[in-house]
Design a protein around this motif. Structure first.
Motif, PDB file in Angstrom:
ATOM      1  N   CYS A 166      26.398  90.925  37.623  1.00  0.00           N
ATOM      2  CA  CYS A 166      25.188  90.100  37.519  1.00  0.00           C
ATOM      3  C   CYS A 166      25.350  88.789  38.286  1.00  0.00           C
ATOM      4  N   ARG A 167      26.545  88.236  38.245  1.00  0.00           N
ATOM      5  CA  ARG A 167      26.812  86.990  38.971  1.00  0.00           C
ATOM      6  C   ARG A 167      26.918  87.232  40.469  1.00  0.00           C
ATOM      7  N   ALA A 168      27.509  88.376  40.841  1.00  0.00           N
ATOM      8  CA  ALA A 168      27.791  88.639  42.255  1.00  0.00           C
ATOM      9  C   ALA A 168      26.518  88.784  43.081  1.00  0.00           C
ATOM     10  N   PHE A 169      25.481  89.365  42.504  1.00  0.00           N
ATOM     11  CA  PHE A 169      24.281  89.617  43.306  1.00  0.00           C
ATOM     12  C   PHE A 169      23.633  88.329  43.804  1.00  0.00           C
ATOM     13  N   PRO A 170      23.240  87.398  42.929  1.00  0.00           N
ATOM     14  CA  PRO A 170      22.627  86.162  43.459  1.00  0.00           C
ATOM     15  C   PRO A 170      23.588  85.312  44.269  1.00  0.00           C
ATOM     16  N   VAL A 171      24.874  85.262  43.863  1.00  0.00           N
ATOM     17  CA  VAL A 171      25.838  84.436  44.584  1.00  0.00           C
ATOM     18  C   VAL A 171      25.980  84.908  46.024  1.00  0.00           C
ATOM     19  N   ASN A 172      26.150  86.204  46.216  1.00  0.00           N
ATOM     20  CA  ASN A 172      26.389  86.712  47.562  1.00  0.00           C
ATOM     21  C   ASN A 172      25.115  86.847  48.387  1.00  0.00           C
ATOM     22  N   MET A 173      23.969  86.919  47.723  1.00  0.00           N
ATOM     23  CA  MET A 173      22.710  86.741  48.452  1.00  0.00           C
ATOM     24  C   MET A 173      22.706  85.386  49.140  1.00  0.00           C
TER      25      MET A 173
END
Length: 308
Positions: free
Chosen positions: A283-290
């Motif tokens: 859940c954290r990785a998706f917005p962060v890496n966007m």
């Protein structure tokens, strides 16, 4: 260009994802938490919003360098491989070339990130609660037993900040303490960054409109977010072990090394322990890496536009 773009993208990413990273580390290292929301509520109840940003200053100061090295190493390694195999650094790389360059990127960053990861984990997991001193204007039932107010207060946190944490670890545990858990970090970052760059490249190819050489902003957002999720899905088992080894310096030590930590954790809590924090990581990785890849691509285009 890649070093500069990587640095800016990394700072943007850590600003977005740090609170969830704190929750992830606490879930992985402290068995008392029953789940994500229990950890969030307990952290907020005891420390308010500030508790989610414990140890943030050091990652912010160092993430630009680490991200710069990661992206720069990847691009330079890929260029050298293409020059060696195809005669030109601008040749289209094959999937194994991308995987190898991503793996090298992950290995290089370990030497920079291990001390900061130790400080971050120690600050995120140390007990921050302190008892309040009795009020001087209101008598306390315990006052006869404790005439001096300072004696009633629990000792403050062991580490006062990132630099104090690093100095304390170095003094008490030596250089090995600053690189505690680096073996797990090597396993985590090597194959996760290989997955990261390979999946991003493949997804960008699939999302690039016909007749264009690059995907649009939406394509970069989707590709970056999905690449981050896949990378963390691969990295989570070693991330759990890394966090436990690095937090182990507080109090009595439980683990003798990477293998002992894996065996002990699985024996006591079952195989599911290796996937603690997986949902939160994804859940954290998706917005962060966007954010990371959009910033990275935007800065690259800006620099290229200014240089032409």
């Amino acid at each position: 260009m890649d070093f500069v773009a990587g640095a800016i993208g990394g700072v943007c990413g850590v600003a977005v994802g740090y609170p969830l990273d704190t929750v992830k580390v606490k879930i992985q290292t402290e068995p008392k938490y029953r789940g994500i929301w229990h950890c969030v509520w307990d952290t907020y109840r005891q420390e308010r919003v500030r508790g989610f940003y414990r140890g943030l200053s050091l990652p912010v100061c160092t993430v630009s360098l680490v991200s710069s090295v990661s992206f720069g190493t990847y691009r330079h390694c890929l260029a050298h491989i293409c020059r060696f195999r195809y005669g030109s650094p601008d040749a289209k790389p094959a999937k194994p070339d991308i995987t190898l360059s991503g793996f090298a990127s992950g290995l290089v960053r370990v030497f920079l990130t291990s001390p900061t990861e130790v400080a971050k984990v120690r600050l995120q997991t140390q007990t921050q609660t302190q008892q309040r001193r009795p009020s001087a204007s209101w008598p306390s039932a315990a006052s006869p037993m404790c005439p001096a107010p300072p004696a009633c207060s629990a000792p403050g946190p062991k580490y006062r900040g990132p630099l104090h944490c690093l100095a304390t670890v170095a003094r008490e545990e030596g250089l090995r303490g600053l690189y505690k858990g680096s073996s797990a970090l090597l396993f985590r970052d090597g194959h996760s960054f290989a997955t990261y760059f390979l999946s991003y490249t493949i997804l960008c190819e699939q999302l690039t409109p016909a007749g264009h050489s690059r995907p649009d902003v939406l394509g970069v957002l989707v590709a970056g977010g999905c690449a981050g999720v896949l990378a963390w899905a691969v990295a989570t088992p070693m991330d759990v072990i890394k966090s436990r080894l690095q937090a182990d310096g507080q109090g009595q030590r439980r683990y003798r090394g990477l293998l002992h930590c894996v065996v002990t954790s699985v024996r006591e809590e079952g195989p599911r322990v290796l996937f603690k924090g997986l949902t939160l990581n994804c859940c954290r990785a998706f917005p962060v890496n966007m954010v990371v890849f959009v910033a990275y691509e935007a800065v690259l285009r800006l620099i290229q536009g200014l240089s032409t």
